[in-house]
Design an enzyme around this catalytic site. Sequence first.
Site, PDB file in Angstrom:
ATOM      1  N   HIS A   1       0.873  -1.185   0.050  1.00  0.00           N
ATOM      2  CA  HIS A   1       0.025   0.187   0.118  1.00  0.00           C
ATOM      3  C   HIS A   1       0.929   1.205   0.228  1.00  0.00           C
ATOM      4  CE1 HIS A   1      -4.255  -1.944   0.782  1.00  0.00           C
ATOM      5  NE2 HIS A   1      -3.279  -2.943   0.972  1.00  0.00           N
TER       6      HIS A   1
ATOM      7  N   ASP B   1       3.323   9.359  -1.150  1.00  0.00           N
ATOM      8  CA  ASP B   1       2.103   8.526  -0.906  1.00  0.00           C
ATOM      9  C   ASP B   1       2.181   7.698  -1.718  1.00  0.00           C
ATOM     10  OD1 ASP B   1      -0.018   7.965   0.677  1.00  0.00           O
ATOM     11  OD2 ASP B   1      -0.668  10.107   0.907  1.00  0.00           O
TER      12      ASP B   1
HETATM   13  P1  ADP Z   1      -3.061   6.633   4.665  1.00  0.00           P
HETATM   14  O1  ADP Z   1      -3.785   5.343   4.434  1.00  0.00           O
HETATM   15  O2  ADP Z   1      -1.861   6.870   4.679  1.00  0.00           O
HETATM   16  O3  ADP Z   1      -3.728   7.049   5.957  1.00  0.00           O
HETATM   17  P2  ADP Z   1      -5.102   7.488   2.730  1.00  0.00           P
HETATM   18  O4  ADP Z   1      -5.451   8.976   2.351  1.00  0.00           O
HETATM   19  O5  ADP Z   1      -4.922   6.454   1.691  1.00  0.00           O
HETATM   20  O6  ADP Z   1      -3.956   7.577   3.701  1.00  0.00           O
HETATM   21  O7  ADP Z   1      -6.413   6.935   3.421  1.00  0.00           O
HETATM   22  C1  ADP Z   1      -6.738   7.756   4.810  1.00  0.00           C
HETATM   23  C2  ADP Z   1      -8.140   7.205   5.067  1.00  0.00           C
HETATM   24  O8  ADP Z   1      -8.425   7.727   6.417  1.00  0.00           O
HETATM   25  C3  ADP Z   1      -9.267   7.842   4.011  1.00  0.00           C
HETATM   26  O9  ADP Z   1     -10.175   6.938   3.606  1.00  0.00           O
HETATM   27  C4  ADP Z   1      -9.763   9.031   5.041  1.00  0.00           C
HETATM   28  O10 ADP Z   1     -11.119   9.301   4.831  1.00  0.00           O
HETATM   29  C5  ADP Z   1      -9.485   8.530   6.453  1.00  0.00           C
HETATM   30  N1  ADP Z   1      -9.341   9.572   7.187  1.00  0.00           N
HETATM   31  C6  ADP Z   1      -8.270  10.366   7.226  1.00  0.00           C
HETATM   32  N2  ADP Z   1      -8.242  11.324   8.376  1.00  0.00           N
HETATM   33  C7  ADP Z   1      -9.429  11.219   8.836  1.00  0.00           C
HETATM   34  C8  ADP Z   1     -10.164  11.823   9.923  1.00  0.00           C
HETATM   35  N3  ADP Z   1      -9.722  12.995  10.451  1.00  0.00           N
HETATM   36  N4  ADP Z   1     -11.401  11.365  10.265  1.00  0.00           N
HETATM   37  C9  ADP Z   1     -11.961  10.124   9.592  1.00  0.00           C
HETATM   38  N5  ADP Z   1     -11.253   9.585   8.712  1.00  0.00           N
HETATM   39  C10 ADP Z   1     -10.221  10.068   8.335  1.00  0.00           C
HETATM   40  O1  F6P Z   2      -1.387   3.368   4.213  1.00  0.00           O
HETATM   41  C1  F6P Z   2      -0.573   2.656   5.140  1.00  0.00           C
HETATM   42  C2  F6P Z   2      -1.175   2.307   6.401  1.00  0.00           C
HETATM   43  O2  F6P Z   2      -0.348   1.683   7.103  1.00  0.00           O
HETATM   44  C3  F6P Z   2      -2.468   1.530   6.341  1.00  0.00           C
HETATM   45  O3  F6P Z   2      -2.059  -0.013   6.051  1.00  0.00           O
HETATM   46  C4  F6P Z   2      -3.123   1.838   7.570  1.00  0.00           C
HETATM   47  O4  F6P Z   2      -4.608   1.409   7.683  1.00  0.00           O
HETATM   48  C5  F6P Z   2      -2.948   3.181   7.705  1.00  0.00           C
HETATM   49  O5  F6P Z   2      -1.604   3.312   6.909  1.00  0.00           O
HETATM   50  C6  F6P Z   2      -2.908   3.686   9.381  1.00  0.00           C
HETATM   51  O6  F6P Z   2      -1.783   3.090   9.909  1.00  0.00           O
HETATM   52  P1  F6P Z   2      -1.771   2.528  11.247  1.00  0.00           P
HETATM   53  O7  F6P Z   2      -2.490   1.066  11.122  1.00  0.00           O
HETATM   54  O8  F6P Z   2      -0.386   2.373  11.835  1.00  0.00           O
HETATM   55  O9  F6P Z   2      -2.413   3.187  12.039  1.00  0.00           O
END
Ligand code: ADP
Ligand code: F6P
Length: 487
Positions: free
Chosen positions: A157, A365
């Site tokens: 991912h 990212d």
């Molecule tokens: P990462 O996996 O690195 O966190 P992504 O953008 O791919 O980044 O995914 C983040 C997910 O977490 C998205 O589905 C987003 O809606 C959710 N998310 C991020 N910040 C918040 C928040 N403050 N409240 C609820 N959901 C959140």
């Molecule tokens: O996108 C990478 C990732 O490690 C996801 O697998 C995971 O859901 C998200 O970031 C949040 O990270 P963590 O599981 O360490 O809270």
Amino acid sequence: MTRLVIVSNRVSPPTGDGQANQGGLAVALSSALRVTNGIWFGWSGNETEKFTGQVHFSRNEGVTTATIDLEPQDVEEYYNGFANRTLWPLFHDRTDLAEYERTFAGGYARVNQRFAETLVPLITPDDVLWIHDYHLIPLGSELRKQGVKNRTGFFLHTPWPVARLLTSLPSHQEFVESLFAYDLLGFQCQTWLDSFLYYVQDQFPHAEVKDNVIRIGDRTVQVIACPIGIDATEFIESATSAEADESRHAILRSLEGRTLIMGVDRLDYSKGLEQRFHGYSRLLQDHPEFQEKVTFLQIAPPSREEVGSYQDIRRELDALSGHINGEFATAHWVPLRYVNRGYDRIALSGMYRAARAALVTPLRDGMNLVAKEFVAAQDPEDPGVLILSRFAGAAEQLKDALLVNPFSPEELADALQQALRMPVEERKTRWRALMDSVETEDVHWWLRRFLDLLNDNGADRLVPPPPSNDVEPANNTDKSVQPAASS
Ligand code: ADP
Ligand code: F6P
């Protein structure tokens, strides 16, 4: 019957709330598990004094999860250590933050062995196994050592770093070699796949790489770039629901006619929040006509709080947000609302819909799903503008966003200015193109693409047919953000 077994560090079974709070990935994986009567295996998130290998089963909305508890030392060395102090920074080009401790590598190997030992008794010969993410890279090889012959795939991912950085990891060859135990390797985009193939050809001269297939020793490994998507239909439904509309109205009321700029990220140094704050500050500095006309809402719930670099970035952002507000705020206006808490997905979708522009500007990212969620949440008649980092995997698909270099405050300020002044016709044209990509290459498309390749015996489909796409985005007539500011 071919059964799907998914393995990931965290397990997100259905939440029992009609999926309102489950992310698209978890919903899609759950549906594939339901169809094949499969299992989702991973860490429970709990600690136990001594590792017992006891598996806790639970079944919710037709999805079976099997989880194990880990010892405090496992969590420290495997999750906080090798996964989040070594691999995460390294895979996001932050070798300055990567910590190379033998105890972390040892803990990572131990937990992967523990996963394999507890998983093996649950596997039947016809199962197809799908392992996820950087926490579990050597799991396939551990399973092979224990005699598992099943078709096994792996999906990363995160980004895959360039060879020059990856070679700074002690025992990097052994680490990468463990990936050859899989039958299929999936990457989020072509750039990460190219980096991986470059490393393989550079470090394993005997490997033959042709047409996305690696042949090395007695192993044949297929590789694909397979970008993950969101459940666009579900997200449109969320964003146009009465609850989301309430959230949209609430945020608009609070803005008192100002235009909303928005960011939503885990509080992670890879997300480029510091640079983003500087970009916004630059906009206010160089274009004072926007002062008191815009509000930037940055939602950033804390993440991985045990890890020092996350504590550092939190402190830095606290200081920087205070500094920006101190410099520009007036008695009636706070330019930057910096919020360290999570929101319900529906509430979040309403806020996205209220925003004129989103800043999705990670420094690196794997994909970035927030960018896709923002697009899906927009009102087709008055869509907001996506400002997207060139260094997010999503930029390979979302080419009609305003693509920026997230390291440059000037470029960020220019893009913000362009977004705030963009005429509605251009916003609609760009949004339509973005939405086509988000809808076509959604999470169901991703799942089918990966699993159809993985399940090459063709006996059973592992995924249900595509869902019908008959939900139209509701038109909203009262979007009340004010017209773009003009100089
Ligand atoms: P990462 O996996 O690195 O966190 P992504 O953008 O791919 O980044 O995914 C983040 C997910 O977490 C998205 O589905 C987003 O809606 C959710 N998310 C991020 N910040 C918040 C928040 N403050 N409240 C609820 N959901 C959140
Ligand atoms: O996108 C990478 C990732 O490690 C996801 O697998 C995971 O859901 C998200 O970031 C949040 O990270 P963590 O599981 O360490 O809270």
